[in-house]
Design a protein around this motif. Structure first.
Motif, PDB file in Angstrom:
ATOM      1  N   SER A 188      18.037  -4.315 -64.224  1.00  0.00           N
ATOM      2  CA  SER A 188      18.295  -3.114 -65.011  1.00  0.00           C
ATOM      3  C   SER A 188      17.113  -2.780 -65.902  1.00  0.00           C
ATOM      4  O   SER A 188      16.657  -1.628 -65.961  1.00  0.00           O
ATOM      5  CB  SER A 188      19.563  -3.314 -65.853  1.00  0.00           C
ATOM      6  N   LEU A 189      16.600  -3.783 -66.610  1.00  0.00           N
ATOM      7  CA  LEU A 189      15.450  -3.550 -67.489  1.00  0.00           C
ATOM      8  C   LEU A 189      14.209  -3.153 -66.706  1.00  0.00           C
ATOM      9  O   LEU A 189      13.404  -2.333 -67.169  1.00  0.00           O
ATOM     10  CB  LEU A 189      15.174  -4.810 -68.312  1.00  0.00           C
ATOM     11  N   SER A 190      14.051  -3.747 -65.512  1.00  0.00           N
ATOM     12  CA  SER A 190      12.887  -3.402 -64.688  1.00  0.00           C
ATOM     13  C   SER A 190      12.910  -1.941 -64.277  1.00  0.00           C
ATOM     14  O   SER A 190      11.873  -1.274 -64.252  1.00  0.00           O
ATOM     15  CB  SER A 190      12.856  -4.293 -63.431  1.00  0.00           C
ATOM     16  N   ARG A 191      14.112  -1.429 -63.954  1.00  0.00           N
ATOM     17  CA  ARG A 191      14.222  -0.004 -63.604  1.00  0.00           C
ATOM     18  C   ARG A 191      13.918   0.884 -64.799  1.00  0.00           C
ATOM     19  O   ARG A 191      13.208   1.882 -64.692  1.00  0.00           O
ATOM     20  CB  ARG A 191      15.619   0.289 -63.056  1.00  0.00           C
ATOM     21  N   GLU A 192      14.463   0.506 -65.958  1.00  0.00           N
ATOM     22  CA  GLU A 192      14.255   1.314 -67.161  1.00  0.00           C
ATOM     23  C   GLU A 192      12.785   1.382 -67.560  1.00  0.00           C
ATOM     24  O   GLU A 192      12.290   2.426 -67.996  1.00  0.00           O
ATOM     25  CB  GLU A 192      15.084   0.756 -68.312  1.00  0.00           C
ATOM     26  N   GLU A 193      12.096   0.259 -67.420  1.00  0.00           N
ATOM     27  CA  GLU A 193      10.700   0.188 -67.839  1.00  0.00           C
ATOM     28  C   GLU A 193       9.721   0.513 -66.710  1.00  0.00           C
ATOM     29  O   GLU A 193       8.510   0.436 -66.911  1.00  0.00           O
ATOM     30  CB  GLU A 193      10.400  -1.216 -68.370  1.00  0.00           C
ATOM     31  N   ASN A 194      10.241   0.850 -65.535  1.00  0.00           N
ATOM     32  CA  ASN A 194       9.400   1.104 -64.363  1.00  0.00           C
ATOM     33  C   ASN A 194       8.471  -0.083 -64.082  1.00  0.00           C
ATOM     34  O   ASN A 194       7.300   0.065 -63.745  1.00  0.00           O
ATOM     35  CB  ASN A 194       8.556   2.381 -64.551  1.00  0.00           C
ATOM     36  N   PHE A 195       9.032  -1.295 -64.245  1.00  0.00           N
ATOM     37  CA  PHE A 195       8.227  -2.502 -64.027  1.00  0.00           C
ATOM     38  C   PHE A 195       8.009  -2.760 -62.542  1.00  0.00           C
ATOM     39  O   PHE A 195       6.914  -3.167 -62.118  1.00  0.00           O
ATOM     40  CB  PHE A 195       8.913  -3.704 -64.674  1.00  0.00           C
ATOM     41  N   VAL A 196       9.042  -2.542 -61.723  1.00  0.00           N
ATOM     42  CA  VAL A 196       8.923  -2.785 -60.285  1.00  0.00           C
ATOM     43  C   VAL A 196       9.803  -1.784 -59.542  1.00  0.00           C
ATOM     44  O   VAL A 196      10.855  -1.375 -60.033  1.00  0.00           O
ATOM     45  CB  VAL A 196       9.348  -4.228 -59.932  1.00  0.00           C
ATOM     46  N   THR A 197       9.345  -1.368 -58.377  1.00  0.00           N
ATOM     47  CA  THR A 197      10.116  -0.499 -57.494  1.00  0.00           C
ATOM     48  C   THR A 197      10.570  -1.311 -56.290  1.00  0.00           C
ATOM     49  O   THR A 197       9.738  -1.871 -55.570  1.00  0.00           O
ATOM     50  CB  THR A 197       9.268   0.690 -57.024  1.00  0.00           C
ATOM     51  N   ILE A 198      11.886  -1.381 -56.089  1.00  0.00           N
ATOM     52  CA  ILE A 198      12.460  -2.185 -55.019  1.00  0.00           C
ATOM     53  C   ILE A 198      13.096  -1.276 -53.976  1.00  0.00           C
ATOM     54  O   ILE A 198      13.912  -0.420 -54.313  1.00  0.00           O
ATOM     55  CB  ILE A 198      13.527  -3.160 -55.560  1.00  0.00           C
ATOM     56  N   LEU A 199      12.712  -1.446 -52.735  1.00  0.00           N
ATOM     57  CA  LEU A 199      13.320  -0.723 -51.622  1.00  0.00           C
ATOM     58  C   LEU A 199      14.001  -1.746 -50.721  1.00  0.00           C
ATOM     59  O   LEU A 199      13.341  -2.484 -49.998  1.00  0.00           O
ATOM     60  CB  LEU A 199      12.266   0.058 -50.841  1.00  0.00           C
ATOM     61  N   ASN A 200      15.335  -1.793 -50.813  1.00  0.00           N
ATOM     62  CA  ASN A 200      16.083  -2.765 -50.027  1.00  0.00           C
ATOM     63  C   ASN A 200      17.311  -2.166 -49.359  1.00  0.00           C
ATOM     64  O   ASN A 200      18.157  -2.889 -48.841  1.00  0.00           O
ATOM     65  CB  ASN A 200      16.492  -3.960 -50.886  1.00  0.00           C
ATOM     66  N   GLY A 201      17.456  -0.844 -49.374  1.00  0.00           N
ATOM     67  CA  GLY A 201      18.589  -0.205 -48.727  1.00  0.00           C
ATOM     68  C   GLY A 201      19.825  -0.093 -49.588  1.00  0.00           C
ATOM     69  O   GLY A 201      20.764   0.607 -49.250  1.00  0.00           O
ATOM     70  N   MET A 202      19.830  -0.803 -50.751  1.00  0.00           N
ATOM     71  CA  MET A 202      21.013  -0.787 -51.611  1.00  0.00           C
ATOM     72  C   MET A 202      20.656  -0.490 -53.059  1.00  0.00           C
ATOM     73  O   MET A 202      21.289   0.318 -53.718  1.00  0.00           O
ATOM     74  CB  MET A 202      21.727  -2.146 -51.537  1.00  0.00           C
ATOM     75  N   ASP A 203      19.610  -1.119 -53.555  1.00  0.00           N
ATOM     76  CA  ASP A 203      19.305  -1.057 -54.987  1.00  0.00           C
ATOM     77  C   ASP A 203      17.972  -0.370 -55.223  1.00  0.00           C
ATOM     78  O   ASP A 203      17.102  -0.869 -55.906  1.00  0.00           O
ATOM     79  CB  ASP A 203      19.270  -2.494 -55.544  1.00  0.00           C
ATOM     80  N   ASN A 204      17.794   0.779 -54.602  1.00  0.00           N
ATOM     81  CA  ASN A 204      16.507   1.456 -54.653  1.00  0.00           C
ATOM     82  C   ASN A 204      16.271   2.150 -55.987  1.00  0.00           C
ATOM     83  O   ASN A 204      17.186   2.635 -56.636  1.00  0.00           O
ATOM     84  CB  ASN A 204      16.408   2.492 -53.528  1.00  0.00           C
ATOM     85  N   THR A 205      15.013   2.169 -56.388  1.00  0.00           N
ATOM     86  CA  THR A 205      14.635   2.859 -57.614  1.00  0.00           C
ATOM     87  C   THR A 205      14.440   4.339 -57.311  1.00  0.00           C
ATOM     88  O   THR A 205      13.677   4.708 -56.432  1.00  0.00           O
ATOM     89  CB  THR A 205      13.328   2.262 -58.174  1.00  0.00           C
ATOM     90  N   SER A 206      15.126   5.175 -58.048  1.00  0.00           N
ATOM     91  CA  SER A 206      15.064   6.614 -57.775  1.00  0.00           C
ATOM     92  C   SER A 206      14.124   7.348 -58.725  1.00  0.00           C
ATOM     93  O   SER A 206      13.995   8.552 -58.653  1.00  0.00           O
ATOM     94  CB  SER A 206      16.472   7.217 -57.899  1.00  0.00           C
ATOM     95  N   SER A 207      13.490   6.586 -59.592  1.00  0.00           N
ATOM     96  CA  SER A 207      12.603   7.208 -60.575  1.00  0.00           C
ATOM     97  C   SER A 207      11.441   7.911 -59.882  1.00  0.00           C
ATOM     98  O   SER A 207      10.976   7.489 -58.826  1.00  0.00           O
ATOM     99  CB  SER A 207      12.068   6.140 -61.538  1.00  0.00           C
ATOM    100  N   SER A 208      10.990   8.986 -60.513  1.00  0.00           N
ATOM    101  CA  SER A 208       9.848   9.722 -59.958  1.00  0.00           C
ATOM    102  C   SER A 208       8.545   9.258 -60.569  1.00  0.00           C
ATOM    103  O   SER A 208       7.502   9.864 -60.348  1.00  0.00           O
ATOM    104  CB  SER A 208      10.034  11.231 -60.214  1.00  0.00           C
ATOM    105  N   CYS A 209       8.571   8.186 -61.380  1.00  0.00           N
ATOM    106  CA  CYS A 209       7.370   7.688 -62.046  1.00  0.00           C
ATOM    107  C   CYS A 209       6.405   7.076 -61.029  1.00  0.00           C
ATOM    108  O   CYS A 209       6.771   6.739 -59.909  1.00  0.00           O
ATOM    109  CB  CYS A 209       7.736   6.633 -63.084  1.00  0.00           C
ATOM    110  N   THR A 210       5.176   6.928 -61.460  1.00  0.00           N
ATOM    111  CA  THR A 210       4.172   6.272 -60.632  1.00  0.00           C
ATOM    112  C   THR A 210       4.585   4.828 -60.355  1.00  0.00           C
ATOM    113  O   THR A 210       5.044   4.123 -61.248  1.00  0.00           O
ATOM    114  CB  THR A 210       2.810   6.301 -61.344  1.00  0.00           C
ATOM    115  N   ILE A 211       4.406   4.388 -59.134  1.00  0.00           N
ATOM    116  CA  ILE A 211       4.764   3.015 -58.756  1.00  0.00           C
ATOM    117  C   ILE A 211       3.631   2.068 -59.139  1.00  0.00           C
ATOM    118  O   ILE A 211       2.480   2.271 -58.745  1.00  0.00           O
ATOM    119  CB  ILE A 211       5.048   2.928 -57.244  1.00  0.00           C
ATOM    120  N   ARG A 212       3.965   1.052 -59.920  1.00  0.00           N
ATOM    121  CA  ARG A 212       2.988   0.032 -60.308  1.00  0.00           C
ATOM    122  C   ARG A 212       3.106  -1.215 -59.430  1.00  0.00           C
ATOM    123  O   ARG A 212       2.111  -1.813 -59.052  1.00  0.00           O
ATOM    124  CB  ARG A 212       3.193  -0.374 -61.775  1.00  0.00           C
TER     125      ARG A 212
END
Length: 417
Positions: free
Chosen positions: A28-52
């Motif tokens: 949850s914190l990683s999504r809020e802080e845009n720390f990591v973008t995870i693509l796994n088919g279930m828990d994907n990050t929908s943020s439009s921020c730049t991927i680090r």
């Protein structure tokens, strides 16, 4: 809530395991802080921020990956699992990438594009990118696979003078490897494994380790003729892990090893029986002050631990040739005493005995003595004892002809090649 995970090799903490509740909070914190973008088919990050930092865990996200591609220009790390191999984007546009982990992934397109990532520091892949010599900032390359079609990679590796951590898998020994390693003066961790071919003999004798070496594992690739002169406590004060095969070893060499001040893991295999060096060894008081795991392989009986030796040792594995008295070793089979009681931190002990010219009763007495020593230890360490008989032609043909003579209540443990 947070449990440390210890490295199997030197007993150091290198990762941690967290409770599911803690993991959910981290996500949850990683999504809020845009720390990591995870693509796994279930828990994907929908943020439009730049991927680090990008983690590709499932191949079911083609649409999400297509949307994310335009946000990868500032990516610092990309980790891809084999199940998501189809989603790995072209990496040549991600010019600020520092870390790429493609272990287990076959990516011909991506590994041709990797050579343009001039700022890359860490690479984990099983496929050698052609032109890897261009990546002069590389400090860590883990499990680099080299086979007959990629042997010319040695010339490129010579150019990576910033290399600190290098793990290599070889199909067979490559004579150019020694020349290459001599050009890498900053090496701190070096692991070399030969997957299929015979172990080389003496091919590493001319190499001199840098003073800041911390981990060396070449046991599965080459034999040193004897203990190298640079294995010296005054030269290798940072060495924590050592796994080597040495053709000829004597007591003076074991004494030198025991003085290494930071050594936490020792795996050493010798060839003394085949060379007819039938001497015992003594691990003296004060030796191996930091050792937590020890494996002594193919030693001739006995190895005796004196009081004050290996005071931090937790795991001990002994693989010993136990010869009859007529071979020049006057030992009472029923009175074996390795001095296991002198190892105050012992938690696990595994002993493998190979007999020559011993009766079944001799074997049972030796096993009983070892079992009694483990059971009488104040820590009551977990113990496993296995036995076998050597054929008479073992000295001419190596260790490939072993006859199991294990008693019914003991599990045999053999794995020679």
């Amino acid at each position: 809530m947070i449990e440390p995970i210890y490295n199997w090799f030197d007993g150091m903490i290198d990762s941690c395991r967290v409770h599911d509740m803690v993991l959910d909070l981290i996500r949850s914190l990683s999504r809020e802080e845009n720390f990591v973008t995870i693509l796994n088919g279930m828990d994907n990050t929908s943020s439009s921020c730049t991927i680090r930092r990008l983690s590709l865990q499932s191949g079911k996200d083609n649409n999400s990956m297509a949307q994310a591609t335009g946000r990868l220009l500032q990516a610092r790390s990309v980790v891809a699992f084999p199940s998501a191999v189809a989603l790995v984007p072209a990496l040549d546009s991600c010019r600020v990438l520092r870390v790429v982990d493609l272990e287990g992934c076959y990516l011909s397109q991506a590994t041709n594009s990797l050579i343009y990532l001039e700022k890359l520091h860490h690479l984990r892949t099983t496929r050698v990118p052609k032109g890897i010599g261009n990546l002069t900032c590389l400090e860590r390359v883990l499990w680099l696979g080299i086979d007959g079609s990629t042997t010319n990679i040695m010339e490129d590796l010579c150019l990576l003078t910033e290399m600190r951590q290098l793990y290599i898998q070889l199909d067979e020994w490559n004579v150019k490897l020694l020349e290459c390693l001599c050009e890498l003066p900053k090496i701190q961790e070096l692991i070399i494994m030969v997957i299929t071919g015979q172990r080389n003999i003496g091919g590493f004798d001319a190499w001199v380790a840098p003073r800041h070496l911390c981990v060396l594992s070449t046991r599965n690739s080459t034999w040193f003729s004897t203990l190298p002169a640079w294995v010296n406590p005054s030269l290798l004060s940072d060495l924590t892990g050592l796994s080597i095969a040495v053709k000829e070893l004597h007591q003076v060499h074991l004494t030198i090893l025991g003085k290494l001040p930071a050594l936490r893991c020792l795996e050493i295999e010798v060839d003394n029986m085949k060379l007819r060096i039938l001497e015992g060894f003594v691990v003296g008081a004060g030796s191996f002050p930091c050792l937590v795991r020890c494996e002594l392989s193919q030693f001739v009986w006995p190895v005796v631990f004196q009081q004050g030796a290996m005071t931090r040792l937790r795991d001990l594995t002994l693989e010993l040739f136990y010869v009859r008295e007529s071979r020049g070793m006057a030992i009472s089979y029923g009175g074996l005493d390795l001095g296991l009681g002198n190892l105050p931190s012992l938690e696990d002990v595994s002993t493998r005995l190979l007999y020559e010219g011993a009766s079944k009763e001799d074997m049972r007495q030796a096993e009983a003595a070892l079992r009694h020593a483990a059971e009488m230890h104040p820590n009551h360490p977990h113990h496993n004892i296995s036995t076998g008989m050597m054929n008479s032609d073992v000295f001419d043909n190596g260790y490939d002809k072993l006859v199991d003579r294990t008693s019914d209540d003991i599990v045999p443990v053999f794995g020679y090649s």
